[in-house]
Design an enzyme around this catalytic site. Structure first.
Site, PDB file in Angstrom:
ATOM      1  N   ASP A 144       5.749   4.787   5.149  1.00 48.90           N
ATOM      2  CA  ASP A 144       6.727   3.849   5.712  1.00 48.90           C
ATOM      3  C   ASP A 144       6.908   2.592   4.857  1.00 48.90           C
ATOM      4  O   ASP A 144       7.774   1.771   5.139  1.00 48.90           O
ATOM      5  CB  ASP A 144       6.375   3.484   7.156  1.00 48.90           C
ATOM      6  N   HIS A 145       6.121   2.476   3.793  1.00 51.94           N
ATOM      7  CA  HIS A 145       6.234   1.323   2.898  1.00 51.94           C
ATOM      8  C   HIS A 145       6.770   1.695   1.510  1.00 51.94           C
ATOM      9  O   HIS A 145       7.124   0.793   0.744  1.00 51.94           O
ATOM     10  CB  HIS A 145       4.881   0.634   2.751  1.00 51.94           C
TER      11      HIS A 145
ATOM     12  N   HIS B  62       0.868  -1.183   0.000  1.00 54.03           N
ATOM     13  CA  HIS B  62       0.000   0.000   0.000  1.00 54.03           C
ATOM     14  C   HIS B  62       0.904   1.232   0.000  1.00 54.03           C
ATOM     15  O   HIS B  62       2.135   1.111  -0.039  1.00 54.03           O
ATOM     16  CB  HIS B  62      -0.953  -0.006   1.201  1.00 54.03           C
TER      17      HIS B  62
END
Length: 303
Positions: free
Chosen positions: A65-66, A61
Site C-alpha cells: 500500500d506504500h 517501507h
C-alpha cells in the site's frame, strides 16, 4: 515557501473516496513525494499537480500500500517527456524492490538514482531539501522522514563595510562561497549571522510510538502521522500490528512540541472519523484530520 499536499490518507487498501498513502511537497519548483501507493498518480492529478516536476521519491517501507503505484507513476513521468534524473530513497532492499517493480516499466527516458538507508538514521541533502530519515517500529523495516528547508543567517552589511569587502563580493558570500580577491580570502562566516529557523515537516506512518519519532519530529511546523485506529478498543490490535491510534499520535505531537498535526493512514474499517477528534484535541489541540488533497503553504517565520 514549502507546499505540502496530502494526496492519499488510506491504509491497507484504497477506497472510493480515499486514495492510498502518499504526500507531495514542493520547494523552488522541485517536487518531493513520500510513498507511492496504488492510485497516487490519479490522486496527484485530482489535486491539480503533475508528476513531471517530482525529482525525489522517499519510501517509508515496502508494504504494497506504500509502493504499488510506483511503476505507473514512473511511466507517467516518462510519458511527460521527463529526461532529468529521479532519486529514490528507501530502506535496505531498495534496489531489489525498485528493480522488481520496474519489470513492467523497464524503459524510461530518465536515470533512476537510488539512495539506500542502511543505518538507524540518515541525512540526505538534495535540491534544497534537507532530508532526515529515522528508523521507527513497524513489523518490517520502516523509516519516518523529516523534510527541512534551512534558512541562512542575515547578511551583515555593516560588518562587510567595516572590513572593506568590495560590494561585488557580497552576493557570492551570501551564497556561501569563499572568495579570493586581490590576495585576500573572504569567507561567509565573516559577514553572515547565525542560521535562522527554517521550515520542517515530518511524515511517519506504520509504527508504534517511538523515541526516534518524537526526536525526529521535534519542533516541526507540521507532523503528518498515522492514526490507523480511533476506537479505544482497537489499542490491542494497534500494538499487535505495530500501528498507532489517534490518541497515541496526538501524544507524540505533544511530546515533540510540533505546531500542527495531520492524522492519516486510516484503517479501511474506520468510519465517522470526526466524532473522535474532541478527545484527540484534548491531548493536542492543533490536531486535524487528514483528507485527500489537504494542502498547506508553509513560509519562513517573520522576524
Amino acid at each position: 515557501m514549502l507546499d505540502v499536499c496530502l494526496l492519499g490518507t488510506a491504509g491497507m487498501l484504497p477506497l472510493p473516496n480515499r486514495w492510498l498513502t502518499s504526500c507531495l511537497m514542493r520547494f523552488n519548483g522541485e517536487g518531493l513525494l513520500i510513498d507511492c501507493g496504488e492510485g497516487t498518480q490519479v490522486a496527484l492529478r485530482e489535486a491539480g499537480f503533475s508528476p513531471n516536476p517530482i525529482s525525489i521519491i522517499c519510501l517509508t517501507h515496502y508494504h504494497a500500500d506504500h509502493v504499488s503505484g510506483l511503476p505507473g507513476f514512473l511511466l507517467s513521468m516518462g510519458n511527460s517527456d521527463r529526461t532529468e534524473p529521479v532519486t529514490i530513497i528507501g530502506p535496505k532492499g531498495l534496489e531489489r524492490v525498485v528493480n522488481s517493480l520496474r519489470v513492467i516499466a523497464p524503459e524510461l527516458p530518465f536515470e533512476i538514482r537510488l539512495h539506500e538507508i542502511t543505518e538507524p538514521e540518515d541525512t540526505i541533502e538534495i535540491m534544497g531539501y534537507h532530508i532526515h530519515a529515522f528508523k521507527v517500529n513497524h513489523n518490517v523495516l520502516c523509516y519516518g522522514y523529516s523534510i527541512e528547508i534551512p534558512r541562512k543567517g542575515r547578511f551583515n552589511v555593516e560588518a562587510a563595510k567595516e572590513m572593506d569587502i568590495p560590494i561585488q563580493l557580497w552576493n557570492p558570500l551570501q551564497k556561501g562561497q569563499d572568495v579570493e580577491f586581490e590576495g585576500k580570502t573572504y569567507t561567509p562566516d565573516m559577514v553572515m549571522g547565525a542560521a535562522r529557523k527554517g521550515i520542517k515537516v515530518t511524515y511517519c506512518t506504520d509504527t508504534r510510538p517511538t523515541a526516534s519519532l518524537v526526536e525526529g519530529a521535534r519542533e516541526s511546523d507540521l507532523l503528518i502521522c498515522e492514526g490507523m485506529y480511533a476506537e479505544e478498543e482497537k489499542l490491542a490490535k494497534a500494538k499487535k500490528n505495530k500501528h498507532m491510534t489517534f490518541y497515541e499520535a496526538a501524544q507524540v505531537a505533544k511530546d515533540a512540541d510540533v505546531s500542527k498535526l495531520w492524522l492519516t493512514h486510516f484503517s479501511p474499517s474506520m468510519t465517522g472519523h470526526k466524532r473522535y477528534m474532541k478527545a484527540v484535541c484534548d491531548i493536542f489541540p492543533q490536531a486535524e484530520l487528514g483528507e485527500d488533497g489537504k494542502f498547506l503553504e508553509l513560509d519562513f517565520a517573520e522576524e
